[in-house]
Write a protein that holds these residues in place. Structure first.
Motif, mmCIF file in Angstrom:
data_model
loop_
_atom_site.group_PDB
_atom_site.id
_atom_site.type_symbol
_atom_site.label_atom_id
_atom_site.label_comp_id
_atom_site.label_asym_id
_atom_site.label_seq_id
_atom_site.Cartn_x
_atom_site.Cartn_y
_atom_site.Cartn_z
ATOM 1 N N ASP A 321 0.809 -1.226 0.000
ATOM 2 C CA ASP A 321 0.000 0.000 0.000
ATOM 3 C C ASP A 321 0.836 1.268 0.000
ATOM 4 O OD1 ASP A 321 0.918 -0.106 2.587
ATOM 5 O OD2 ASP A 321 -1.054 -0.042 3.537
ATOM 6 N N THR A 322 2.155 1.133 0.138
ATOM 7 C CA THR A 322 3.030 2.308 0.081
ATOM 8 C C THR A 322 3.745 2.439 -1.254
ATOM 9 O OG1 THR A 322 4.997 1.170 0.943
ATOM 10 C CG2 THR A 322 3.417 2.040 2.564
ATOM 11 N N VAL A 323 3.503 1.493 -2.172
ATOM 12 C CA VAL A 323 4.193 1.494 -3.464
ATOM 13 C C VAL A 323 3.395 2.323 -4.473
ATOM 14 C CG1 VAL A 323 4.979 0.070 -5.390
ATOM 15 C CG2 VAL A 323 5.239 -0.746 -3.031
ATOM 16 N N ALA A 324 4.073 3.239 -5.135
ATOM 17 C CA ALA A 324 3.431 4.069 -6.160
ATOM 18 C C ALA A 324 3.495 3.341 -7.497
ATOM 19 C CB ALA A 324 4.114 5.419 -6.253
ATOM 20 N N VAL A 325 2.340 2.848 -7.957
ATOM 21 C CA VAL A 325 2.301 2.161 -9.246
ATOM 22 C C VAL A 325 2.347 3.181 -10.387
ATOM 23 C CG1 VAL A 325 1.004 0.532 -10.674
ATOM 24 C CG2 VAL A 325 0.999 0.290 -8.179
ATOM 25 N N ASP A 326 1.798 4.341 -10.160
ATOM 26 C CA ASP A 326 1.849 5.428 -11.143
ATOM 27 C C ASP A 326 2.879 6.464 -10.722
ATOM 28 O OD1 ASP A 326 -0.271 4.724 -13.046
ATOM 29 O OD2 ASP A 326 -1.610 4.968 -11.333
ATOM 30 N N PRO A 327 3.609 7.040 -11.677
ATOM 31 C CA PRO A 327 3.610 6.705 -13.109
ATOM 32 C C PRO A 327 4.210 5.329 -13.336
ATOM 33 C CG PRO A 327 5.387 8.230 -12.622
ATOM 34 C CD PRO A 327 4.572 8.108 -11.364
ATOM 35 N N TYR A 328 3.715 4.647 -14.370
ATOM 36 C CA TYR A 328 4.071 3.243 -14.551
ATOM 37 C C TYR A 328 5.196 3.048 -15.557
ATOM 38 C CZ TYR A 328 3.902 -1.728 -15.112
ATOM 39 O OH TYR A 328 4.269 -3.039 -15.145
ATOM 40 N N GLY A 329 5.920 1.955 -15.342
ATOM 41 C CA GLY A 329 6.913 1.518 -16.321
ATOM 42 C C GLY A 329 8.068 2.482 -16.468
ATOM 43 N N THR A 330 8.417 2.772 -17.696
ATOM 44 C CA THR A 330 9.585 3.606 -17.960
ATOM 45 C C THR A 330 9.378 5.045 -17.523
ATOM 46 O OG1 THR A 330 8.796 4.016 -20.216
ATOM 47 C CG2 THR A 330 10.298 2.170 -19.901
ATOM 48 N N ALA A 331 8.142 5.429 -17.212
ATOM 49 C CA ALA A 331 7.879 6.790 -16.737
ATOM 50 C C ALA A 331 8.214 6.947 -15.265
ATOM 51 C CB ALA A 331 6.417 7.158 -16.977
ATOM 52 N N SER A 332 8.490 5.834 -14.572
ATOM 53 C CA SER A 332 8.778 5.891 -13.141
ATOM 54 C C SER A 332 10.281 5.826 -12.903
ATOM 55 C CB SER A 332 8.100 4.737 -12.403
ATOM 56 O OG SER A 332 8.520 4.697 -11.058
ATOM 57 N N PRO A 333 10.909 6.913 -12.445
ATOM 58 C CA PRO A 333 12.347 6.865 -12.185
ATOM 59 C C PRO A 333 12.693 5.930 -11.028
ATOM 60 C CG PRO A 333 11.405 8.922 -11.378
ATOM 61 C CD PRO A 333 10.324 8.238 -12.168
ATOM 62 N N GLU A 334 11.699 5.600 -10.186
ATOM 63 C CA GLU A 334 11.960 4.766 -9.019
ATOM 64 C C GLU A 334 12.196 3.311 -9.380
ATOM 65 O OE1 GLU A 334 10.053 3.834 -4.598
ATOM 66 O OE2 GLU A 334 8.857 4.901 -6.107
ATOM 67 N N PHE A 335 11.535 2.825 -10.441
ATOM 68 C CA PHE A 335 11.549 1.397 -10.702
ATOM 69 C C PHE A 335 12.183 0.999 -12.023
ATOM 70 C CE2 PHE A 335 7.841 1.945 -7.791
ATOM 71 C CZ PHE A 335 8.438 1.334 -6.693
ATOM 72 N N VAL A 336 12.821 1.929 -12.724
ATOM 73 C CA VAL A 336 13.562 1.520 -13.909
ATOM 74 C C VAL A 336 14.849 0.830 -13.468
ATOM 75 C CG1 VAL A 336 12.598 3.343 -15.365
ATOM 76 C CG2 VAL A 336 14.719 3.756 -14.111
ATOM 77 N N VAL A 337 15.399 0.002 -14.351
ATOM 78 C CA VAL A 337 16.569 -0.778 -13.961
ATOM 79 C C VAL A 337 17.781 0.123 -13.747
ATOM 80 C CG1 VAL A 337 15.724 -2.810 -15.168
ATOM 81 C CG2 VAL A 337 17.271 -1.240 -16.349
ATOM 82 N N GLY A 338 18.679 -0.338 -12.872
ATOM 83 C CA GLY A 338 19.868 0.431 -12.547
ATOM 84 C C GLY A 338 21.139 -0.225 -13.051
ATOM 85 N N GLU A 339 22.263 0.338 -12.629
ATOM 86 C CA GLU A 339 23.565 -0.140 -13.091
ATOM 87 C C GLU A 339 23.859 -1.562 -12.628
ATOM 88 O OE1 GLU A 339 25.763 1.103 -15.249
ATOM 89 O OE2 GLU A 339 24.246 2.634 -15.645
ATOM 90 N N ASP A 340 23.314 -1.964 -11.475
ATOM 91 C CA ASP A 340 23.550 -3.330 -11.002
ATOM 92 C C ASP A 340 23.004 -4.350 -12.000
ATOM 93 O OD1 ASP A 340 24.779 -2.410 -8.759
ATOM 94 O OD2 ASP A 340 23.096 -2.767 -7.410
ATOM 95 N N PHE A 341 21.808 -4.075 -12.548
ATOM 96 C CA PHE A 341 21.258 -4.985 -13.552
ATOM 97 C C PHE A 341 22.120 -4.985 -14.805
ATOM 98 C CE2 PHE A 341 18.930 -5.186 -17.571
ATOM 99 C CZ PHE A 341 18.551 -6.518 -17.549
ATOM 100 N N VAL A 342 22.502 -3.809 -15.274
ATOM 101 C CA VAL A 342 23.300 -3.713 -16.502
ATOM 102 C C VAL A 342 24.591 -4.521 -16.352
ATOM 103 C CG1 VAL A 342 24.511 -2.151 -18.062
ATOM 104 C CG2 VAL A 342 22.329 -1.451 -17.044
#
Length: 444
Positions: A321-342
């Motif tokens: 209930d504390t997670v912001a689903v919007d903005p979704y996907g690539t529009a969300s700077p919080e949940f796009v992949v980071g350098e660790d994934f790369v």
């Protein structure tokens, strides 16, 4: 304009909402129960604006769970029914795994054979290495002791496939209205009587919630519990288990010409999925990334314009209930992949293929990723609530499950479907959970 009354109201214009609308409208026409206009899909943004629109598009039957395997075989049938409309590429799917997963993969193969799903099993480190070298001359992943090559499945172009589904929905007589946000539900005698939106109130006889990662909010509107008690396979009762847990999806693109990743025959290869327990070292500086089991998947894809794939998602470490689903996907700077994934993904690619060594510099540095809403056991819930509200909660298995809509349509018309029975909400209380494998992925 949205109508004030509709027989079947479907919320969500992703893979599930559109597939349900297409099949339901078609069933109504074929049974002489309507002309399809009784079905309306609404979406607050646009067709494919959620998880379906950011999906990498992999379509597979590689599941340790018998119920998932049968359901996926049905969905592959639907993908194969109109490859052109769905932009579907039936190149197959290869899982390469270490000895720790050997028994799991052998079991998957045996049960695929039992349902007539075409696949080939390869066992032994030497045999597996030879099999992959026949496919890719630069294959070099160590320690692979079992391979399952599914001859069906493959991938589809997500946006194009949703356009094809949209055309089928409209051709069947159903309607799609976007830019309509659901704000609440009305009840009468315990059933959903109407859906409140910012475009007006829509009275309905049946409601279908097919909203992907926004299921948390529709679940709450249906006044269903945010935590549940789960009976474990050993009989233990675990109270206060969150109904929804968010995971951040980890996917990206290596910006090379897709033609650079053809097989030895110069043809498109199967989708490749590699699980490995070999220590993973950084392809650039040699530092240890992980000594735990890891997994990646990848494919050449002209739609994405490179080699596209991903790794296991990362749990979002806070209450749903504390997670912001919007903005979704690539529009969300919080949940796009980071350098660790790369770092991890490009290094793992280099472990698997010599051609990918030293190619991190061409990783496409653009936003990618999204959120998935996972159930307590990471498998879907397909069930009716409040008498007339059908919930499609796919636990992020969604895009490949195009056939679920066909089954839901039949259930809406009063025909329970055996393929959906193992995914009822009641399984948590009954302790009828799906078995889990040794895979590093939460959905395998």
């Amino acid at each position: 304009m949205v109508p004030s009354d509709i027989r079947y109201l479907i919320i969500g214009a992703g893979i599930h909402g559109l597939s349900t609308a297409w099949h339901l409208a078609t069933e109504l026409r074929e049974r002489g129960l309507g002309d399809g206009s009784e079905v309306l899909v609404i979406d607050k943004t646009a067709v494919g604006a959620g998880a379906s629109g950011v999906a990498c598009g992999v379509i597979r039957n590689n599941y340790f769970q018998p119920a998932m395997r049968k359901l996926m075989a049905h969905s592959v049938d639907v993908w194969e029914s109109d490859p052109e409309a769905f932009s579907y590429h039936g190149v197959g799917y290869v899982q390469a795994a270490p000895e720790a997963m050997h028994a799991d993969v052998v079991q998957i193969h045996a049960e695929q054979q039992a349902i007539g799903y075409d696949s080939q099993l390869v066992e032994g480190v030497d045999a597996c290495h030879e099999y992959m070298r026949e496919m890719f001359s630069d294959w070099q992943a160590p320690g692979i002791s079992v391979i399952l090559h599914e001859k069906r499945g493959g991938y589809a172009n997500n946006v194009a496939s949703l356009r094809g589904l949209e055309e089928k929905v409209r051709a069947a007589g159903a309607s799609i209205v976007t830019g309509v946000t659901v704000t609440g539900l009305q009840f009468a005698d315990g059933r959903v009587s109407a859906v409140e939106t910012d475009a007006g109130t829509i009275h309905c006889e049946h409601l279908v919630a097919a909203v992907g990662p926004w299921i948390r909010d529709l679940w709450s509107m249906l006044e269903l519990p945010s935590t549940i008690t789960v009976r474990m396979p050993d009989g233990r009762m675990v109270p206060e288990v969150p109904m929804w847990t968010y995971w951040a999806l980890q996917e990206g693109i290596l910006g090379i010409d897709p033609q650079e990743f053809m097989d030895n025959r110069g043809e498109f290869p199967p989708v490749i999925h590699v699980d490995s327990d070999a220590p993973l070292h950084d392809d650039v500086d040699g530092e240890l990334i992980t000594d735990q089991i890891w997994g990646i998947y990848y494919k050449p894809d002209f739609h994405f314009g490179g080699v596209q794939g991903g790794a296991s998602p990362e749990r979002v470490g806070r209450p749903a209930d504390t997670v912001a689903v919007d903005p979704y996907g690539t529009a969300s700077p919080e949940f796009v992949v980071g350098e660790d994934f790369v770092r991890m993904w490009t290094s793992a690619l280099a472990v698997c293929h010599k051609r990918f060594e030293g190619r991190r510099d061409v990783y496409r540095k653009e936003p990618s990723g999204g959120l998935g809403a996972f159930t307590p056991d990471s498998f879907p819930v397909f069930d009716s609530f409040r008498g007339n509200a059908y919930v499609i909660a796919d636990s992020n298995h969604g895009y490949k499950m195009i056939g679920v809509g066909a089954l839901v349509a039949k259930e809406l018309l009063g025909e329970p479907q055996d393929l959906l029975e193992p995914f009822r909400f009641g399984r948590y209380e009954a302790g009828e959970l799906h078995p889990t494998s040794h895979s590093p992925f939460p959905w395998s």
